[in-house]
Design a protein around this motif. Structure first.
Motif, PDB file in Angstrom:
ATOM      1  N   TYR A  51       0.901  -1.275  -0.024  1.00 46.87           N
ATOM      2  CA  TYR A  51       0.226   0.015   0.144  1.00 46.87           C
ATOM      3  C   TYR A  51       0.799   1.288   0.176  1.00 46.87           C
ATOM      4  N   ASP A  52       2.109   1.101  -0.398  1.00 49.95           N
ATOM      5  CA  ASP A  52       3.057   2.270  -0.383  1.00 49.95           C
ATOM      6  C   ASP A  52       3.981   2.353  -1.429  1.00 49.95           C
ATOM      7  N   GLU A  54       5.271   4.284  -3.181  1.00 45.52           N
ATOM      8  CA  GLU A  54       6.301   5.558  -3.572  1.00 45.52           C
ATOM      9  C   GLU A  54       7.575   5.227  -2.572  1.00 45.52           C
ATOM     10  N   ASN A  55       7.382   4.472  -1.467  1.00 49.52           N
ATOM     11  CA  ASN A  55       8.470   4.243  -0.791  1.00 49.52           C
ATOM     12  C   ASN A  55       8.958   2.655  -1.055  1.00 49.52           C
TER      13      ASN A  55
END
Length: 90
Positions: A51-52, A54-55
């Motif tokens: 769910y992330d 970008e990271n």
């Protein structure tokens, strides 16, 4: 979105030819031949932070924003559309 049809197809076509297989010499400990391999991560830690996107290291490496070489190493950078598909799946 289906991992096997949408994501594994991209990884198999672009990331497992020279590297990121169970037998590759330069895989950084990351096996991208399966969902389990991707989720296990490699020597640099987790490749995916659920769910992330970008990271998540895989997205950073594909975009060329993580330390080291942009991936895929031996090929032209992936189309942004393909990176976006992987990011949306994450």
């Amino acid at each position: 979105m289906n991992y096997d049809e949408d994501i594994q197809t991209i990884l198999s076509s672009n990331c497992t030819y020279y590297c990121h297989t169970g037998t590759a010499n330069y895989q950084a400990g990351l096996n991208l031949e399966s969902y389990d391999g991707l989720m296990a991560g490699g020597f640099s830690g987790p490749a995916v932070i659920p769910y992330d996107s970008e990271n998540s290291l895989i997205i950073q490496k594909l975009n060329g924003t993580a330390p080291g070489a942009q991936m895929p190493f031996y090929l032209d950078p992936l189309d942004q559309n393909l990176i976006d598909v992987i990011a949306a799946w994450i």
